[in-house]
Every structure is written in structure tokens, then in C-alpha cells.
Write a protein that holds these residues in place. Structure first.
Motif, short mmCIF file in Angstrom:
data_model
loop_
_atom_site.label_atom_id
_atom_site.label_comp_id
_atom_site.label_asym_id
_atom_site.label_seq_id
_atom_site.Cartn_x
_atom_site.Cartn_y
_atom_site.Cartn_z
N GLY A 128 0.85 -1.19 0.00
CA GLY A 128 0.00 0.00 0.00
C GLY A 128 0.88 1.23 0.00
N TYR A 129 0.27 2.38 -0.26
CA TYR A 129 1.02 3.63 -0.34
C TYR A 129 0.16 4.75 0.24
N VAL A 130 0.71 5.46 1.24
CA VAL A 130 -0.01 6.59 1.82
C VAL A 130 0.91 7.81 1.79
N GLU A 131 0.35 8.95 1.39
CA GLU A 131 1.15 10.15 1.13
C GLU A 131 0.55 11.35 1.85
N LEU A 132 1.37 12.02 2.64
CA LEU A 132 1.00 13.30 3.23
C LEU A 132 1.48 14.39 2.29
N HIS A 133 0.60 15.34 1.96
CA HIS A 133 0.94 16.35 0.95
C HIS A 133 0.21 17.64 1.27
N ILE A 134 0.82 18.74 0.88
CA ILE A 134 0.09 20.01 0.95
C ILE A 134 -1.02 20.00 -0.10
N GLU A 135 -2.09 20.73 0.19
CA GLU A 135 -3.23 20.71 -0.73
C GLU A 135 -2.89 21.32 -2.08
N GLN A 136 -2.09 22.38 -2.09
CA GLN A 136 -1.78 23.14 -3.30
C GLN A 136 -3.01 23.88 -3.84
N GLY A 137 -3.95 24.12 -2.99
CA GLY A 137 -5.15 24.88 -3.31
C GLY A 137 -5.60 25.59 -2.05
N ALA A 138 -6.70 26.32 -2.15
CA ALA A 138 -7.14 27.17 -1.03
C ALA A 138 -8.39 26.66 -0.32
N VAL A 139 -8.87 25.47 -0.67
CA VAL A 139 -10.15 25.00 -0.12
C VAL A 139 -10.08 24.80 1.39
N LEU A 140 -9.10 24.06 1.87
CA LEU A 140 -9.01 23.78 3.30
C LEU A 140 -8.86 25.07 4.11
N GLU A 141 -8.00 25.96 3.65
CA GLU A 141 -7.79 27.22 4.37
C GLU A 141 -9.08 28.04 4.42
N ARG A 142 -9.77 28.16 3.31
CA ARG A 142 -10.98 28.98 3.26
C ARG A 142 -12.11 28.38 4.08
N LYS A 143 -12.10 27.06 4.21
CA LYS A 143 -13.14 26.42 5.02
C LYS A 143 -12.72 26.26 6.48
N GLY A 144 -11.49 26.64 6.81
CA GLY A 144 -11.02 26.51 8.18
C GLY A 144 -10.91 25.08 8.64
N THR A 145 -10.52 24.18 7.72
CA THR A 145 -10.44 22.75 7.99
C THR A 145 -8.99 22.30 8.01
N SER A 146 -8.66 21.38 8.92
CA SER A 146 -7.26 21.00 9.13
C SER A 146 -6.76 19.91 8.19
N ILE A 147 -7.62 18.97 7.84
CA ILE A 147 -7.19 17.80 7.06
C ILE A 147 -8.09 17.59 5.86
N GLY A 148 -7.48 17.31 4.73
CA GLY A 148 -8.22 16.88 3.55
C GLY A 148 -8.08 15.38 3.38
N VAL A 149 -9.22 14.68 3.34
CA VAL A 149 -9.21 13.25 3.07
C VAL A 149 -9.47 13.09 1.58
N VAL A 150 -8.45 12.74 0.83
CA VAL A 150 -8.55 12.73 -0.63
C VAL A 150 -9.40 11.55 -1.08
N THR A 151 -10.39 11.84 -1.91
CA THR A 151 -11.29 10.80 -2.42
C THR A 151 -10.89 10.33 -3.82
N ASP A 152 -10.41 11.25 -4.64
CA ASP A 152 -10.02 10.95 -6.02
C ASP A 152 -8.87 11.87 -6.41
N ILE A 153 -8.08 11.43 -7.36
CA ILE A 153 -7.08 12.28 -8.00
C ILE A 153 -7.50 12.46 -9.45
N VAL A 154 -7.48 13.70 -9.90
CA VAL A 154 -7.95 13.98 -11.25
C VAL A 154 -7.12 13.26 -12.30
N GLY A 155 -7.78 12.95 -13.40
CA GLY A 155 -7.05 12.49 -14.57
C GLY A 155 -6.38 13.68 -15.22
N GLN A 156 -5.38 13.41 -16.01
CA GLN A 156 -4.60 14.51 -16.58
C GLN A 156 -4.07 14.14 -17.95
N LYS A 157 -4.14 15.09 -18.85
CA LYS A 157 -3.50 14.96 -20.16
C LYS A 157 -2.58 16.16 -20.37
#
Length: 433
Positions: A203-232
Motif C-alpha cells: 500500500g502507499y499513503v502520502e502526506l501532501h500540501i493541498e496546493q489549493g485554497a479550499v481547506l484554508e478557506r473552510k477553516g479545515t485541518s485535514i483533507g481526506v482525498v477521495t479521487d485524483i484527477v485524470g490529466q493529459k
């Protein structure tokens, strides 16, 4: 668990070790940020550069000093192993970490936080609980960003087998150096003494900065990632005709830059019509011949497309291709495409998501279930094992920038969640079978 741990393993003792571990985490982050420091205060550690190699060697020494068993593979991925007691699980440890490379003049935390947190987490667990049942490995992946060569996720792709030397060896950087040549300069490559991969992750678990402003603007400490976007990622070449800027009437021109400008605006409008979470970005534009008195004859631009739904991403890409072809033809130009990266959207492991939420509830830490708009190595590892990601806030949502920042307090909360999750699955508090 060794008998001695039963004697010393009180809540006060664990908290003392945790505080010391947090101090060590931030110290190591500071040390890494001094390697490859840019004049503007950012960090530049591109794949197989001298600063990249120094960072990997520094981490290896740190891991060894703290009692982890270190090894490299042919691609330059670094592993720090905390060996488990379960013989059947020795060859399939749970990985935790991220990538050591950066964008040009990037921030202090992107990638490096996950590497450092994973390394220090294993040291904490060893100190407090002794050997785990299942082996745990901190990994410092060689490359994720694609900042030097036209290829991304080389570190995780080489581990999973999604890519190998035959497919990347001749890729060239801006100076014409091939990826294989650069690797060999650092002592890696298919002819090096290192294995293709020493371990296959369970298994693989990764702690990472959000790189976005959602958590800060919502005043939330942790993001539980549900999906990672596809990319081209694509290069689009629009070709017209270079000609004299003074003697070529406007109506007679085949101006590649004018045609490209129209195309880029159309792509922007199409992306807006799709709405969130689709994003499309033209991040680089190369105008040729690039002279003040010459009508541009060729333009090469990059296009980055992302979405959490593969069918939507594919449909948007197809529509973009059609509008580019139509617009170029209408303006007397030609269009060509070259796709450098295509990664499908990836869901995180549902059980591990729930475990992260349970940890946050247990520790009374606020959390938000959210997708990741950025690509991460977790989406590559998801092809072969369970994956999970933990986000911590990014101040003002800034990343890939020297101003990238996450407070020590926010990092410590993410680190605490990571430690608890690794304890559950590494020490059989929860089954991982």
C-alpha cells in the motif's frame, strides 16, 4: 511489541517522542530547502541534477543514522525500510513518502513534506512501538514533476512497471542530454548495480500540501482525498508561414501566433462551458522564429487538461482537437498534436479513506473529503496497491512558488494523522489483508 515498550509506552512518553519527532521533521525540511536554493528563495532540484543527487544522499544518511535500512533502485528512488516481524510481508511493505524533485524555483513543501514526514513517522513508530508486524518503508521518489524531461511520474512509474528504461532512455532535456545519460552521471541506470525495484508495495499513503485554497478557506485541518484527477499533457504545434513584417500585407499573412491566440481563447471558453472541476491550461508558448520584424511562422504551446471523470476529460479533449483543427484550417494554418502524458482519474482506497476519517474523529481534528486537482504519485501506485492521501492546508492556495507555505501547527496535525494510520496498518491494529 518488545517488552520494554510496555514499560515506557505511556501517553506522556508517546507525546514527548511525538514533539521531538515534529521538531526533527521541521529541521529536516529546513535542511532540504537549503539544497537547490534559488536566488528568489525557491528550490530547484530537477531529476538527476547535482542538487537532486545531494538531496537524495542527505536523506539516505539521515535514514541510516536513525536506524532505517536504506537502498536505491536503478531509477534513483530511495527507500528507508523499517523491517517487520511478519516474514510473509517482508517483501511487500507499506510505502509512505513522496517525491524529492521540484519544479523550477518551486516551494519548500511540495513533495518534500511527504518524504520527510514519512521518514520521521517510521522513526517515531520504531521508538515508541518497536518493530511493526508488516514492514514499512519511507520512499523518496526520484521524479514526479516532469520539470527537466518531457515525462512525469518517472519514480513511481518505474516502481510499478508502468514505464521502463526502454521507453524513457532517449528523452532529452533542453540541453540535449538524454534521461539515461543524466541518470548514469548520478550512478543510476539499467547498467548500475542497483535492482529495478527492491520491493513491491502492499500500500502507499502520502502526506501532501493541498496546493489549493479550499481547506484554508473552510477553516479545515485535514483533507481526506477521495479521487485524483485524470490529466493529459499535450504539445500543440500551429504552423503558418514566416514572412517579412514590413512587406507582407495583413490580408496575405499566415500568422501562426494570431491563429494560436484565437485557438487559446476558444479552449478557454470551452473549458468554462464545462464548469468545475474541469480545468484546461496553456502554460507555455514558443513563438518562432521569434524576431520583432518577422511574421510568426510557427507556435508550439502546451495544454494541460484535468478532470475527475475520464469520460468527461476524453470528450473535452476530443472537442478541443476538433476546434483546433477547424480554426487552424480556417486561417490557412496546420495543426499537429503530441501527447506526453495521459493519466486516468483514480479513486483512493475506500477502506483507507474511512480509516483516515476515523483517526481524525478519534483525535478531534476537522477534516473534509475532497478530490485532488493536482496529480500525485498515489495515482500511479493505485495501479498495483491500495492508496490514500492526506492533505494539509496551503496558505492562500499557493504552490509551485517560493511563497508556498504551510504552518508548523498544520503540518504537525497531518503528521499525527499519518503516524496513527501507519500504526494501525503496520502494527496490525487494523487488518490490511
Amino acid at each position: 511489541m518488545p517488552e520494554s515498550c510496555h514499560i515506557t509506552n505511556t501517553e506522556a512518553y508517546k507525546e514527548t517522542v511525538f514533539e521531538a519527532s515534529c521538531h526533527l521533521l521541521h529541521q529536516l525540511l529546513d535542511e532540504l530547502s537549503d539544497i537547490g536554493k534559488s536566488e528568489d528563495g525557491g528550490n530547484t532540484r530537477v531529476l538527476y541534477s547535482s542538487s537532486w543527487l545531494l538531496a537524495q544522499q542527505h536523506l539516505q544518511c539521515f535514514m541510516q543514522e536513525k536506524g532505517l535500512i536504506t537502498s536505491f533502485d536503478q531509477s534513483g528512488n530511495l527507500y528507508g525500510l523499517l523491517e517487520g516481524t511478519d516474514d510473509s510481508a517482508l517483501s511487500q511493505p507499506i510505502f509512505t513518502g513522496s517525491h524529492i524533485d521540484t519544479v523550477i524555483s518551486g516551494g519548500k513543501f511540495d513533495g518534500a513534506l511527504g518524504v520527510v514526514a514519512g521518514t520521521v513517522a517510521l522513526m517515531y513508530l520504531k521508538e515508541v512501538y518497536g518493530q511493526p508486524a508488516r514492514s514499512l518503508a519511507a520512499v523518496s521518489l526520484s521524479e514526479e514533476e516532469g520539470s527537466r524531461f518531457p515525462f512525469a511520474f518517472w519514480g513511481s512509474r518505474s516502481i510499478t512497471g508502468a514505464s521502463d528504461w526502454s521507453s524513457v532512455r532517449n528523452l532529452k532535456d533542453a540541453e540535449g542530454i538524454t534521461l539515461l545519460q543524466a541518470a548514469e552521471m548520478c550512478g543510476f541506470g539499467p547498467d548500475s548495480p542497483f535492482p529495478v525495484r527492491p520491493f513491491k508495495p502492499h500500500g502507499y499513503v502520502e502526506l501532501h500540501i493541498e496546493q489549493g485554497a479550499v481547506l484554508e478557506r473552510k477553516g479545515t485541518s485535514i483533507g481526506v482525498v477521495t479521487d485524483i484527477v485524470g490529466q493529459k499533457r499535450l504539445d500543440v504545434t500551429i504552423t503558418g508561414e514566416a514572412n517579412h513584417a514590413g512587406t507582407t500585407p495583413m490580408a496575405y499573412r499566415k500568422d501562426a501566433l494570431i491563429g494560436t491566440s484565437e485557438i487559446i481563447l476558444q479552449i478557454h471558453q470551452l473549458a468554462l462551458s464545462y464548469g468545475d472541476p474541469l480545468v484546461a491550461t496553456v502554460g507555455s508558448l514558443d513563438v518562432l522564429p521569434g524576431a520583432v520584424n518577422v511574421v510568426p511562422g510557427k507556435v508550439v504551446f502546451t495544454l494541460d487538461i484535468r478532470h475527475t471523470d475520464k469520460s468527461v476529460m476524453d470528450r473535452f479533449t476530443s472537442e478541443v482537437r476538433s476546434l483546433v483543427t477547424e480554426s487552424a484550417t480556417r486561417n490557412g494554418l496546420t495543426a499537429e498534436w503530441e501527447e506526453h502524458l495521459s493519466v486516468d482519474p483514480i479513486p483512493m482506497d475506500g477502506e483507507w479513506e474511512e480509516s483516515i476519517q476515523d483517526v481524525c474523529d478519534k483525535l478531534d481534528i476537522s477534516y473534509l473529503r475532497m478530490p485532488s486537482g493536482a496529480g500525485h504519485d498515489a495515482q500511479i501506485f493505485a495501479e498495483i496497491c491500495k492508496v490514500a492521501m492526506i492533505f494539509v492546508p496551503s496558505q492562500n492556495g499557493v504552490s509551485h512558488n517560493p511563497m508556498e507555505f504551510t504552518s508548523k501547527e498544520e503540518i504537525n496535525l497531518g503528521f499525527r494523522v499519518l503516524v496513527e494510520l501507519l500504526h494501525q496498518y503496520g502494527y496490525r491494529g487494523k487488518t490490511d489483508e
